[in-house]
Scaffold this motif. Structure first.
Motif, PDB file in Angstrom:
ATOM      1  N   CYS A  64      17.458   6.670  10.184  1.00  0.00           N
ATOM      2  CA  CYS A  64      16.293   6.916   9.319  1.00  0.00           C
ATOM      3  C   CYS A  64      15.036   6.192   9.777  1.00  0.00           C
ATOM      4  O   CYS A  64      13.977   6.333   9.150  1.00  0.00           O
ATOM      5  CB  CYS A  64      16.623   6.545   7.874  1.00  0.00           C
ATOM      6  N   ASN A  65      15.140   5.406  10.832  1.00  0.00           N
ATOM      7  CA  ASN A  65      13.974   4.761  11.446  1.00  0.00           C
ATOM      8  C   ASN A  65      13.132   4.015  10.414  1.00  0.00           C
ATOM      9  O   ASN A  65      11.914   4.169  10.340  1.00  0.00           O
ATOM     10  CB  ASN A  65      13.113   5.790  12.180  1.00  0.00           C
ATOM     11  N   PHE A  66      13.792   3.168   9.643  1.00  0.00           N
ATOM     12  CA  PHE A  66      13.099   2.459   8.576  1.00  0.00           C
ATOM     13  C   PHE A  66      12.154   1.389   9.117  1.00  0.00           C
ATOM     14  O   PHE A  66      12.437   0.725  10.110  1.00  0.00           O
ATOM     15  CB  PHE A  66      14.111   1.782   7.641  1.00  0.00           C
ATOM     16  N   GLY A  67      11.019   1.257   8.446  1.00  0.00           N
ATOM     17  CA  GLY A  67      10.076   0.181   8.683  1.00  0.00           C
ATOM     18  C   GLY A  67       9.544  -0.280   7.343  1.00  0.00           C
ATOM     19  O   GLY A  67      10.016   0.159   6.288  1.00  0.00           O
ATOM     20  N   TYR A  68       8.553  -1.138   7.377  1.00  0.00           N
ATOM     21  CA  TYR A  68       7.957  -1.617   6.138  1.00  0.00           C
ATOM     22  C   TYR A  68       7.236  -0.467   5.456  1.00  0.00           C
ATOM     23  O   TYR A  68       6.245   0.050   5.958  1.00  0.00           O
ATOM     24  CB  TYR A  68       6.997  -2.769   6.430  1.00  0.00           C
ATOM     25  N   ARG A  69       7.768  -0.029   4.289  1.00  0.00           N
ATOM     26  CA  ARG A  69       7.268   1.103   3.516  1.00  0.00           C
ATOM     27  C   ARG A  69       7.150   2.353   4.392  1.00  0.00           C
ATOM     28  O   ARG A  69       6.214   3.139   4.277  1.00  0.00           O
ATOM     29  CB  ARG A  69       5.923   0.779   2.861  1.00  0.00           C
ATOM     30  N   ASP A  70       8.145   2.537   5.248  1.00  0.00           N
ATOM     31  CA  ASP A  70       8.092   3.644   6.201  1.00  0.00           C
ATOM     32  C   ASP A  70       9.511   4.113   6.520  1.00  0.00           C
ATOM     33  O   ASP A  70      10.478   3.354   6.371  1.00  0.00           O
ATOM     34  CB  ASP A  70       7.384   3.202   7.478  1.00  0.00           C
ATOM     35  N   SER A  71       9.603   5.368   6.940  1.00  0.00           N
ATOM     36  CA  SER A  71      10.886   5.940   7.336  1.00  0.00           C
ATOM     37  C   SER A  71      10.623   7.203   8.133  1.00  0.00           C
ATOM     38  O   SER A  71       9.485   7.690   8.219  1.00  0.00           O
ATOM     39  CB  SER A  71      11.738   6.282   6.107  1.00  0.00           C
ATOM     40  N   LYS A 128      -0.275  -1.960   1.323  1.00  0.00           N
ATOM     41  CA  LYS A 128       0.824  -2.691   1.938  1.00  0.00           C
ATOM     42  C   LYS A 128       0.384  -4.127   2.213  1.00  0.00           C
ATOM     43  O   LYS A 128      -0.797  -4.381   2.509  1.00  0.00           O
ATOM     44  CB  LYS A 128       1.232  -2.040   3.257  1.00  0.00           C
ATOM     45  N   ASN A 129       1.319  -5.050   2.125  1.00  0.00           N
ATOM     46  CA  ASN A 129       1.033  -6.419   2.539  1.00  0.00           C
ATOM     47  C   ASN A 129       0.939  -6.451   4.062  1.00  0.00           C
ATOM     48  O   ASN A 129       1.901  -6.085   4.742  1.00  0.00           O
ATOM     49  CB  ASN A 129       2.133  -7.364   2.062  1.00  0.00           C
ATOM     50  N   PRO A 130      -0.204  -6.851   4.630  1.00  0.00           N
ATOM     51  CA  PRO A 130      -0.357  -6.797   6.085  1.00  0.00           C
ATOM     52  C   PRO A 130       0.503  -7.837   6.792  1.00  0.00           C
ATOM     53  O   PRO A 130       0.725  -8.930   6.274  1.00  0.00           O
ATOM     54  CB  PRO A 130      -1.853  -7.082   6.292  1.00  0.00           C
ATOM     55  N   VAL A 131       0.980  -7.476   7.964  1.00  0.00           N
ATOM     56  CA  VAL A 131       1.767  -8.387   8.793  1.00  0.00           C
ATOM     57  C   VAL A 131       0.920  -8.771  10.009  1.00  0.00           C
ATOM     58  O   VAL A 131       0.381  -7.898  10.698  1.00  0.00           O
ATOM     59  CB  VAL A 131       3.088  -7.734   9.237  1.00  0.00           C
ATOM     60  N   GLY A 178      -2.747  -8.592  -2.329  1.00  0.00           N
ATOM     61  CA  GLY A 178      -3.408  -8.844  -3.606  1.00  0.00           C
ATOM     62  C   GLY A 178      -4.285 -10.082  -3.559  1.00  0.00           C
ATOM     63  O   GLY A 178      -5.381 -10.101  -4.134  1.00  0.00           O
ATOM     64  N   TRP A 179      -3.808 -11.121  -2.859  1.00  0.00           N
ATOM     65  CA  TRP A 179      -4.604 -12.344  -2.721  1.00  0.00           C
ATOM     66  C   TRP A 179      -5.874 -12.069  -1.922  1.00  0.00           C
ATOM     67  O   TRP A 179      -6.966 -12.552  -2.285  1.00  0.00           O
ATOM     68  CB  TRP A 179      -3.775 -13.433  -2.039  1.00  0.00           C
ATOM     69  N   PHE A 207     -11.835 -10.987   6.427  1.00  0.00           N
ATOM     70  CA  PHE A 207     -10.639 -11.527   7.080  1.00  0.00           C
ATOM     71  C   PHE A 207     -10.300 -10.871   8.413  1.00  0.00           C
ATOM     72  O   PHE A 207      -9.418 -11.355   9.135  1.00  0.00           O
ATOM     73  CB  PHE A 207      -9.424 -11.386   6.152  1.00  0.00           C
ATOM     74  N   GLY A 208     -10.985  -9.764   8.740  1.00  0.00           N
ATOM     75  CA  GLY A 208     -10.651  -9.072   9.982  1.00  0.00           C
ATOM     76  C   GLY A 208      -9.317  -8.345   9.900  1.00  0.00           C
ATOM     77  O   GLY A 208      -8.692  -8.080  10.936  1.00  0.00           O
ATOM     78  N   ILE A 209      -8.867  -8.006   8.700  1.00  0.00           N
ATOM     79  CA  ILE A 209      -7.577  -7.354   8.488  1.00  0.00           C
ATOM     80  C   ILE A 209      -7.817  -6.001   7.828  1.00  0.00           C
ATOM     81  O   ILE A 209      -8.548  -5.907   6.837  1.00  0.00           O
ATOM     82  CB  ILE A 209      -6.666  -8.212   7.596  1.00  0.00           C
ATOM     83  N   ARG A 210      -7.184  -4.972   8.372  1.00  0.00           N
ATOM     84  CA  ARG A 210      -7.300  -3.634   7.791  1.00  0.00           C
ATOM     85  C   ARG A 210      -6.108  -3.367   6.873  1.00  0.00           C
ATOM     86  O   ARG A 210      -4.966  -3.337   7.319  1.00  0.00           O
ATOM     87  CB  ARG A 210      -7.360  -2.572   8.897  1.00  0.00           C
ATOM     88  N   LEU A 211      -6.389  -3.211   5.604  1.00  0.00           N
ATOM     89  CA  LEU A 211      -5.327  -2.896   4.653  1.00  0.00           C
ATOM     90  C   LEU A 211      -4.953  -1.423   4.762  1.00  0.00           C
ATOM     91  O   LEU A 211      -5.813  -0.553   4.903  1.00  0.00           O
ATOM     92  CB  LEU A 211      -5.793  -3.207   3.227  1.00  0.00           C
ATOM     93  N   GLU A 212      -3.655  -1.170   4.638  1.00  0.00           N
ATOM     94  CA  GLU A 212      -3.151   0.207   4.716  1.00  0.00           C
ATOM     95  C   GLU A 212      -2.634   0.633   3.341  1.00  0.00           C
ATOM     96  O   GLU A 212      -1.786  -0.047   2.763  1.00  0.00           O
ATOM     97  CB  GLU A 212      -2.016   0.295   5.733  1.00  0.00           C
ATOM     98  N   PRO A 213      -3.130   1.749   2.814  1.00  0.00           N
ATOM     99  CA  PRO A 213      -2.660   2.208   1.497  1.00  0.00           C
ATOM    100  C   PRO A 213      -1.186   2.586   1.526  1.00  0.00           C
ATOM    101  O   PRO A 213      -0.687   3.087   2.537  1.00  0.00           O
ATOM    102  CB  PRO A 213      -3.536   3.421   1.200  1.00  0.00           C
ATOM    103  N   GLU A 214      -0.506   2.373   0.395  1.00  0.00           N
ATOM    104  CA  GLU A 214       0.885   2.812   0.257  1.00  0.00           C
ATOM    105  C   GLU A 214       0.979   4.273  -0.202  1.00  0.00           C
ATOM    106  O   GLU A 214       1.792   5.029   0.312  1.00  0.00           O
ATOM    107  CB  GLU A 214       1.641   1.922  -0.719  1.00  0.00           C
ATOM    108  N   PRO A 215       0.193   4.698  -1.197  1.00  0.00           N
ATOM    109  CA  PRO A 215       0.369   6.066  -1.715  1.00  0.00           C
ATOM    110  C   PRO A 215      -0.030   7.146  -0.701  1.00  0.00           C
ATOM    111  O   PRO A 215      -0.838   6.906   0.211  1.00  0.00           O
ATOM    112  CB  PRO A 215      -0.569   6.108  -2.933  1.00  0.00           C
TER     113      PRO A 215
END
Length: 356
Positions: A173-180, A259-262, A293-294, A345-353
């Protein structure tokens, strides 16, 4: 409060219940307005094959709709909507594990509660997550240290072109963080090509509680319970989620919107140097997960709004419908937040929905 579904025009053809011009507002937890030109209620696996073999529906594009809890509708849906309503819950006990089998249309929280009622621990950390069982592997839902991939045995999947059913083990199923694989396009991806009809979850023996999460550690400290049962963890998770997240039946939302960025260890050190209080969690591969969220709260977004869409005043990770929001307003607000967080912060947030 979302209104009850109205009864749209229906036609039963070739064993299918086909509805036309269906108001989708009651069928997405954000409560966003949209119309499905055609909607078919899938109440058994055979219904999917009937759609595939249908002279008109079979050639049309398809959109699979579960609980609508991970969806932002910005327009009407021209594709044939397959509303997944396949029921069924049962438990099989093996020497090394319990196997919970559930129809794709079953409420996820109902499946978690059912497992505990049957004396089966292992899903309690995933309590109160909205949506259906069939959608859970697609998103690889997770909370409080557990993801669906950690409990998935296999899924029954029906090809939307051929109508052929296959059973896929978790390993493919090639699972990842909030991904498949079910969200992925391109070579090997199954997005838009298949639909999950049945899910089997594996809860291993002996049960080992998952308690390494700050909120659960706080509950243990507050109550003095250092060896909680699965039922106690379930109750704690429900309390925590209800305190943080709005009930979609009262205020429209899709849960955690980003998604919480990594980030790498080096990136994390750089951010901590600028913002020592940032919430971060070490990952097994040496990277760090940051609390989205922070980041959003630090940029001053809590309580801000665009039209009828707003950032929840008790949890900045959640966007809400204040009453008459439209999908375009939700998207505009989300993009403004993304730009703000990236600018600081130089971080791109990725939507979950999924945005339609």
């Amino acid at each position: 409060m979302q209104s009850a579904p109205t009864t749209p025009p229906t036609e039963r053809r070739d064993g299918l219940l086909i509805e036309t011009d269906v108001n989708l507002k009651p069928y997405n937890t954000f409560g966003l307005p949209a119309v499905a030109r055609r909607l078919v209620r899938i109440r058994e696996e055979l219904d999917v094959r009937r759609v595939v073999d249908h002279p008109e529906l079979g050639r049309a594009s398809k959109f699979v709709l579960g609980g609508g809890s991970n969806l932002v509708l910005t327009r009407d849906v021209d594709a044939v909507v397959l509303k997944m309503e396949i029921p069924g819950l049962q438990v099989e006990e093996r020497d090394d594990a319990w196997i919970i089998e559930a129809g794709a249309g079953v409420s996820w929280h109902e499946a978690v509660a059912f497992s505990l009622d049957q004396g089966v621990p292992g899903l309690e950390n995933l309590a109160l997550i909205p949506g259906t069982v069939g959608a859970a592997p697609v998103q690889n839902i997770g909370a409080y240290g557990i993801e669906v991939k950690d409990r998935l045995e296999n899924v029954d999947v029906v090809d939307l072109t051929t109508g052929r059913r296959v059973t896929l083990p978790a390993s493919v199923c090639n699972f990842g963080y909030r991904d498949s694989v079910f969200k992925q396009t391109g070579f090997g991806g199954l997005a838009g090509k298949s639909v999950i009809t049945k899910v089997r979850l594996r809860c291993p023996k002996p049960w080992v509680p998952q308690l390494g999460y700050l909120d659960l550690e706080r509950k243990m400290a507050e109550t003095g319970i250092t060896a909680p049962s699965a039922r106690q963890i379930f109750d704690w998770v429900c309390e925590i989620r209800r305190a943080k997240l709005p009930d979609p039946a009262r205020i429209g939302n899709a849960g955690s919107f980003f998604k919480n960025p990594v980030v790498s260890a080096e990136q994390c050190r750089d951010i901590i140097a600028r913002d020592p209080h940032i919430v971060h969690y070490p990952m097994p591969d040496g990277s760090f997960k940051l609390a989205a969220g922070w980041l959003i709260d630090a940029c001053g977004w809590k309580g801000k709004s665009v039209g009828g869409a707003a950032v929840y005043d008790r949890q900045a990770l959640v966007l809400v419908n204040r009453g008459e929001a439209r999908g375009a307003e939700v998207v505009t607000l989300a993009r403004a937040i993304q730009e703000s967080v990236y600018g600081r912060f130089g971080i791109r947030l990725e939507p979950e929905p999924v945005v339609i």
